[in-house]
Design an enzyme around this catalytic site. Structure first.
Site, PDB file in Angstrom:
ATOM      1  N   HIS A   1      -6.019  -6.361  -1.994  1.00 37.35           N
ATOM      2  CA  HIS A   1      -4.979  -5.451  -1.527  1.00 37.35           C
ATOM      3  C   HIS A   1      -3.907  -6.186  -0.708  1.00 37.35           C
ATOM      4  CE1 HIS A   1      -3.702  -1.337  -1.000  1.00 37.35           C
ATOM      5  NE2 HIS A   1      -3.709  -1.424   0.322  1.00 37.35           N
TER       6      HIS A   1
ATOM      7  N   SER B   1       0.860  -1.183   0.000  1.00 37.35           N
ATOM      8  CA  SER B   1       0.000   0.000   0.000  1.00 37.35           C
ATOM      9  C   SER B   1       0.900   1.240   0.000  1.00 37.35           C
ATOM     10  CB  SER B   1      -0.965  -0.043   1.183  1.00 37.35           C
ATOM     11  OG  SER B   1      -2.025   0.871   1.007  1.00 37.35           O
TER      12      SER B   1
ATOM     13  N   ASP C   1      -8.085  -5.294  -6.561  1.00 39.55           N
ATOM     14  CA  ASP C   1      -7.734  -4.252  -5.613  1.00 39.55           C
ATOM     15  C   ASP C   1      -7.918  -2.891  -6.276  1.00 39.55           C
ATOM     16  OD1 ASP C   1      -6.630  -2.589  -3.706  1.00 39.55           O
ATOM     17  OD2 ASP C   1      -4.550  -3.146  -4.178  1.00 39.55           O
TER      18      ASP C   1
END
Length: 508
Positions: free
Chosen positions: A468, A187, A443
Site C-alpha cells: 500500500h 489511499s 496491496d
C-alpha cells in the site's frame, strides 16, 4: 532541524497512548504512521546534512478558514483547516505547484518535507503545499465529532476545500496559469487526487493517484481475496503451504467457537476479557485476521515481524505444532511487538470508542472514517466466500450493524450511498485525463483501483511485489527493482505533464 526530533518523539508517544484502545487494524495503521514519520525525519535530517551549510527554510504551517458547508453558504459556520507550505525548492515565479492531499489521519510537516513527490519537487522546482482533510487531525471544531456535525464530512466537501485552498495559495503567491498544479495522494487521498482532477480540471493539470480505491463497494470481498493471493505469493515470501496453514488455523478457531470452548480461546490468545457475547467472539476472529491483513497491506512497515515472509515463516513451521498452535505463536509475537499484555476483544468497548465525541488531534480518525464508510464508500472487508482464509464470522451484516448502532444509518442507506458515490465519480472508469494510477499488486486495495490504461492520458502502473502506497515513500537503495522502475515512470510522466503545460498553459 533539532526541533524535529522532539516533535516526532512526542507524536510517537501520543500514538502509542491512542493505540491502546484501538482494534488491531487501527493499531497497525497507527504504527505505520509512526514508522513513516520516523523514516521521514531520518530522511530529512540526512538530506539536510548533505546540503549544509546551505540555509534552510522550514515549512510554514497555517490555517485556512473554511465554510462547514461549501454548498450552502447560508449555513454560516466555519472551521480552521491546517496546511503546510514548503518554498525551499520553488523556482519563482513560474515553477509548478505540487499539492499533497491529506486523508483519514492527521497530517504533518513531513508531507512537504519527505517522500517521492518531494524528490520530484526538488527536481522540477515546485512549490510544495499540503492540506489536511477536514475533520481529521487539527482541522476540526471542538464539536466536530458530534453526529450533527459529521454530516459536513464528505469527499465532495473535501474537494471543495481543495478548490478553496487552491485559490488561497494562488492569491498568496500571485500565481498565474504558468504555475502548473499537480496533485498527489495515497489511499483515500489517492482517490481524492483523481477526483480533484476529474471534477476541477481547470484548477489541477494532472494527478498521481497511488493505491486509490476509486470504486466504492459495499461488500469488499476482493480485499481478502488479494490477502489470500499475497500469502501465497513467493515474491514476498508467501506460499500455498502458508495460505493453507492460515485457513486451517482459522477453521480450528471457528470449530472451538462453535463448540463453546471459550475459556481455551481466551487463554490461548490472551483475551483481555471473557468472550461472553457473540460480538466479542467476532471481534476475536477479526483481530486475529487483522494481523495478516495488516502485514499484507503494509508489508515490512510498522512493526517487527509485520511482513508476509515473517508470518509465513511461522505458519509453515511444523515444529511449532498444528496450524492452530502456529496462529497462537503469531498472536504472541504480535502482542509482544506492540507491547500489549492482552488482546482487546470487547465489542462494547469498540462501540464506546466509535460513539465517543472526544477529540484526538493525532493519528487515524476512526470515528470519522467509519462515518465515511457508512455514508459514502462501504469498503467492508468480509470473509463469507470460499476464497477467504479467515473466520466465517467476519460478515457484512456485523459491519453494517455498526452503521446503524453508531450513526443511525440503515443498511439500505449505506448501499444507496455506495451506488451514488460510483455514479458521481465514475468508479474505476472515471473518464478523466492526465491521471496516473499507481498500485502494488500485493496491496488489497488495488482491487478497487484502476489497473489498466483507460486512455492515452489516463494511465496505470501495477508494481510487482509492493504494498500500500509503497511508491510514495522516500527512495532507498534497498528498494526492489520493480519499485525503482515505477518511480522512474512516475517521474517521467510528471516531467512530461510539465513540458506539455509549458507548451499549452491553458490546456484543461
Amino acid at each position: 532541524m533539532g526541533h524535529l526530533v522532539p516533535r516526532v518523539l512526542g507524536l510517537f508517544l501520543s500514538l502509542l497512548i491512542l493505540a491502546e484502545a484501538a482494534r488491531n487494524f487501527q493499531l497497525l495503521q497507527q504504527r505505520v504512521l509512526q514508522w513513516r514519520e520516523v523514516q521521514a525525519m531520518k530522511e530529512t535530517l540526512s538530506r539536510r546534512q548533505l546540503l549544509l551549510p546551505a540555509p534552510w527554510r522550514a515549512p510554514s504551517e497555517g490555517v485556512l478558514r473554511q465554510p462547514l458547508d461549501h454548498f450552502n453558504r447560508q449555513e454560516g459556520r466555519a472551521f480552521n483547516q491546517r496546511f503546510w507550505i514548503n518554498e525551499e525548492y520553488w523556482h519563482r515565479p513560474a515553477g509548478p505547484v505540487f499539492l499533497y492531499i491529506g486523508g483519514e489521519s492527521a497530517l504533518s510537516q513531513f508531507s512537504v518535507l519527505s517522500g517521492h513527490h518531494m524528490e520530484m519537487a526538488e527536481k522540477y522546482g515546485a512549490l510544495a503545499v499540503a492540506l489536511e482533510h477536514r475533520f481529521y487531525g487539527a482541522s476540526i471544531n471542538p464539536d466536530g465529532l458530534r453526529d450533527d456535525s459529521l454530516r459536513f464530512l464528505s469527499s465532495q466537501q473535501a474537494l471543495a476545500d481543495l478548490a478553496s485552498f487552491h485559490l488561497f495559495v494562488t492569491q498568496k503567491y500571485n500565481l498565474t496559469q504558468n504555475n502548473t498544479w499537480i496533485c498527489f495522494g495515497g489511499s483515500y487521498p489517492g482517490s481524492l487526487a483523481a477526483w480533484f482532477r476529474l471534477k476541477f480540471p481547470h484548477l489541477v493539470f494532472a494527478a498521481v493517484a497511488s493505491s486509490a480505491p476509486v470504486q466504492a463497494q459495499l461488500d469488499f470481498t476482493g480485499y481478502n481475496q488479494v490477502v489470500a493471493a499475497s500469502l501465497s505469493d513467493p515474491v514476498v515470501g508467501g506460499s500455498a503451504q502458508c495460505r493453507e496453514a492460515v485457513a486451517q488455523a482459522f477453521s480450528a478457531v471457528d470449530q472451538r467457537l462453535r463448540a463453546g470452548q471459550l475459556a481455551e480461546l481466551e487463554k490461548d490468545f490472551h483475551s483481555c476479557g471473557n468472550l461472553t457475547e457473540p460480538h466479542d467472539r467476532e471481534q476475536l476472529t477479526s483481530n486475529l485476521a487483522d494481523i495478516f491483513m495488516g502485514a499484507v497491506q503494509y508489508n515490512n512497515e510498522g512493526f517487527q515481524g509485520g511482513s508476509v515472509a515473517s508470518l509465513c515463516t511461522i505458519m509453515i513451521n511444523g515444529d511449532l505444532g498444528s496450524p492452530y498452535q502456529r496462529l497462537i505463536a503469531v498472536n504472541n509475537d504480535f502482542l509482544e511487538a506492540m507491547a500489549f499484555p492482552c488482546m482487546e476483544n470487547s465489542h462494547q468497548r469498540l462501540m464506546a470508542e466509535l460513539r465517543s465525541t472526544n477529540l484526538s488531534l493525532t493519528g487515524v480518525g476512526e470515528r470519522q472514517w467509519y462515518f465515511q464508510t457508512c455514508t459514502e464508500f462501504g469498503y467492508y472487508q468480509t470473509c463469507e466466500d470460499s476464497t477467504c482464509p479467515f473466520s466465517r464470522l467476519m460478515t457484512l451484516s456485523s459491519q453494517l450493524d455498526l452503521c446503524t448502532q453508531v450513526f443511525g444509518v440503515a443498511p439500505e442507506r449505506v448501499a444507496e450511498a455506495v451506488t451514488f458515490t460510483n455514479e458521481y465519480y465514475g468508479a474505476d472508469h472515471p473518464k478523466a485525463s492526465r491521471i496516473l494510477f499507481v498500485n502494488g499488486d500485493i496491496d488489497p486495495w488495488h482491487a478497487l483501483s484502476v489497473l489498466t490504461n483507460q486512455s492515452r492520458s489516463e494511465l496505470a502502473i501495477l508494481i510487482n511485489g509492493t504494498s500500500h502506497c509503497a511508491n510514495m515513500n522516500p527512495s532507498k537503495k534497498s528498494d526492489p527493482r520493480p519499485l525503482i522502475l515505477a518511480r522512474e515512470w512516475i517521474d517521467y510522466h510528471v516531467g512530461d505533464w510539465l513540458r506539455l503545460a509549458r507548451k499549452a498553459p491553458s490546456a484543461s
